[in-house]
Design an enzyme around this catalytic site. Structure first.
Site, PDB file in Angstrom:
ATOM      1  N   CYS A  20       0.815  -1.219   0.000  1.00 18.14           N
ATOM      2  CA  CYS A  20       0.000   0.000   0.000  1.00 18.14           C
ATOM      3  C   CYS A  20       0.853   1.275   0.000  1.00 18.14           C
ATOM      4  O   CYS A  20       0.344   2.347  -0.317  1.00 18.14           O
ATOM      5  CB  CYS A  20      -0.955  -0.019   1.188  1.00 18.14           C
ATOM      6  SG  CYS A  20      -0.218  -0.536   2.736  1.00 18.14           S
ATOM      7  N   TYR A  21       2.137   1.160   0.367  1.00 15.81           N
ATOM      8  CA  TYR A  21       3.065   2.309   0.297  1.00 15.81           C
ATOM      9  C   TYR A  21       4.299   1.884  -0.499  1.00 15.81           C
ATOM     10  O   TYR A  21       5.351   1.584   0.079  1.00 15.81           O
ATOM     11  CB  TYR A  21       3.482   2.759   1.711  1.00 15.81           C
ATOM     12  CG  TYR A  21       2.357   3.370   2.516  1.00 15.81           C
ATOM     13  CD1 TYR A  21       1.982   4.696   2.312  1.00 15.81           C
ATOM     14  CD2 TYR A  21       1.673   2.618   3.472  1.00 15.81           C
ATOM     15  CE1 TYR A  21       0.957   5.262   3.044  1.00 15.81           C
ATOM     16  CE2 TYR A  21       0.638   3.174   4.202  1.00 15.81           C
ATOM     17  CZ  TYR A  21       0.287   4.492   3.985  1.00 15.81           C
ATOM     18  OH  TYR A  21      -0.734   5.040   4.705  1.00 15.81           O
TER      19      TYR A  21
END
Lengths: 137, 372
Positions: free
Chosen positions: B131-132
């Site tokens: 997600c990052y």
């Protein structure tokens, strides 16, 4: 009688001359050595307090300048960025010549550079690093 | 019958422009001629203030997400490490954090730069996740480009503080300044009769939720400060004679002024932050009126030897003597010097008085008392 404080900066070849002897003998000066940084073969610095009459003071200073000695009033040795001062007073704790005092009742820093003996303690005491000093470096 | 006023009544007077407001110094002068009852009747609010180095200070900052997003696990601002162990783009920059390249530069300087609107270099790194996915974010930020910056100081505005001296044979460089050997000087902090918590020694009006002046804007007391110590012995005037209560405070950095927040470096100690705090005290009754009338002579504090291990206690003095320029200890006259600026503390007390007078600053009743 006049009392003045000067920093004498002299080139390496003048370090061995007895300048203070001549100032005392020829110009009737009472001399108080406040600070000295003299090394053979290197540039030397002396912080002196002179006490003598007006004429002798002028002649004595001329004698030094004619000898190639740089003569700077002590007030020119220290500078303070006063506009950034927060008047906390921390520097007054270490200034024993009262060049730095707290003015009452305003509690503003009172800075009298002519009273300074260039000890350099205020440079370390000021939390905002506002002092600069020539002799010290 | 003693006089009683409520917070609501005083705020109504403030809104109507009818409140009588004095600084803590002014009310101490007034008390030379008037009784606490007369003061409680004629004065509504007094303003207190302090401007001194307060190491336990810092800011929370949310940088906003870069593209691609980075789970910022290591963060530096102008080469000063920030605490990155909260969420992806939140961080805490403590005032005393030191730059990795210059020990005379630190978190306090970053804080002052941000208040001034200057650009600060952000360097952030993460390991990269689903997600990052980003692993690095290097850019310049300022207070306009990030989401939030609020100051949260875990321990400020100490209620009284030690006097520091040095009996050893060498200079000691401390957070109390340069202490010269063999009792060469004595350093004190706090603004004495102008100091906030010394005017409300039992913390009747200063509690959780109290609105305060913090660094030029309106902030709040959030909690008792760290090292809060209500057990310190009090003198006959009700004043704790050593480091006692503290407050944790919060305020919006984006609205602060660099006139009231200043970075500092103490030789061979490190970086710290001058913080300007002002606190209004409502005169609800005679007892509070008597407390705020406290004078420098009545405020005593303890002298400690910072030059010996264990910091032995050497004696007691008071702020009238400390502010006179010298104190006597063991028969020796010792030069004294302050660390906190009375000039700027007075300015804060005056500014706060003006803000209350104009109705832009209302007093607030604590949601809860600061009792540990």
């Amino acid at each position: 009688m006049y009392t003045r404080r000067y920093v004498l900066t002299f080139p390496p070849d003048k370090v061995n001359e007895p300048l203070t002897f001549h100032l005392i003998k020829d110009y009737n000066m009472e001399i108080n050595i406040l600070k000295a940084d003299i090394n053979a073969g290197k540039e030397g610095k002396l912080l002196l307090e002179f006490r003598t009459g007006k004429t002798d003071m002028e002649k004595g200073l001329k004698y030094l300048k004619d000898k190639g000695i740089e003569v700077t009033p002590v007030s020119k040795q220290i500078s303070l960025r006063y506009e950034d001062c927060v008047h906390c007073g921390a520097c007054t704790a270490v200034c024993f010549t009262d060049a730095l005092t707290m003015e009452k009742p305003s509690w503003e820093l009172n800075f009298k550079p002519e009273k300074c003996i260039v000890c350099g303690l205020c440079l370390k005491a000021c939390p905002l690093n506002l002092f600069k000093m020539e002799f010290y470096n | 019958m003693g006089i009683k006023k409520t917070y609501e009544e005083i705020n109504e007077k403030i809104k109507k422009g009818k409140a009588v407001i004095l600084t803590a110094e002014d009310v101490t002068k007034m008390a030379l001629e008037k009784s606490p009852a007369e003061i409680a009747r004629s004065v509504d609010v007094i303003t207190t203030a302090t401007f001194g180095p307060m190491c336990s200070s810092g800011i929370f900052i949310n940088f906003g997400h870069p593209d691609p997003p980075v789970r910022m696990e290591k963060i530096m601002l102008n080469q000063v490490p920030a605490y990155a162990g909260i969420a992806a783009v939140d961080a805490y920059m403590g005032a005393t954090a030191e730059s990795v390249t210059d020990i005379k530069y630190g978190g306090a300087h970053v804080i002052e730069a941000l208040i001034k609107g200057e650009k600060v270099e952000l360097q952030a790194w993460g390991k990269g996740t689903d997600c990052y996915p980003g692993k690095e974010d290097i850019r310049y930020i300022d207070k306009g480009s990030v989401n939030e910056i609020f100051m949260f100081n875990p321990r400020n505005a100490y209620q009284n503080y030690s006097v520091a001296v040095n009996r050893s044979d060498s200079v000691k460089y401390t957070y109390m300044g340069v202490l010269l050997p063999r009792l060469g000087n004595a350093m004190y902090s706090t603004s004495g009769e102008l100091s906030p918590l010394l005017n409300d020694p039992d913390l009747r009006t200063i509690g959780i939720g109290t609105r305060i002046f913090l660094g030029g804007t309106q902030g709040y007391v959030t909690w008792n400060g760290t090292q809060f110590n209500p057990e310190v012995g009090k003198n006959q005037h009700g004043i704790p004679i050593n480091n006692a209560a503290t407050i944790a405070v919060i305020g919006d950095l984006k609205k602060m002024s660099s006139a009231y927040i200043k970075a500092a470096y103490f030789e061979k100690y490190g970086v710290s932050l001058f913080v300007g705090i002002g606190i209004p005290i409502p005169l609800l009754d005679e007892e509070i009126a008597a407390r705020v009338s406290v004078s420098n002579r009545q405020i005593e504090t303890t002298i400690f030897d910072y030059g010996s291990s264990g910091k032995p206690q050497l004696g007691i003095t008071n702020y009238e003597d400390l502010q006179s320029g010298s104190i006597h200890l063991n028969g020796k006259k010792i030069r004294t010097a302050p660390l906190s600026s009375i000039k700027i503390a007075r300015e804060i007390a005056r500014v706060l008085k003006g803000q209350i007078s104009s109705g832009e600053f209302l007093i607030s009743k604590p949601v809860q008392q600061l009792i540990k």
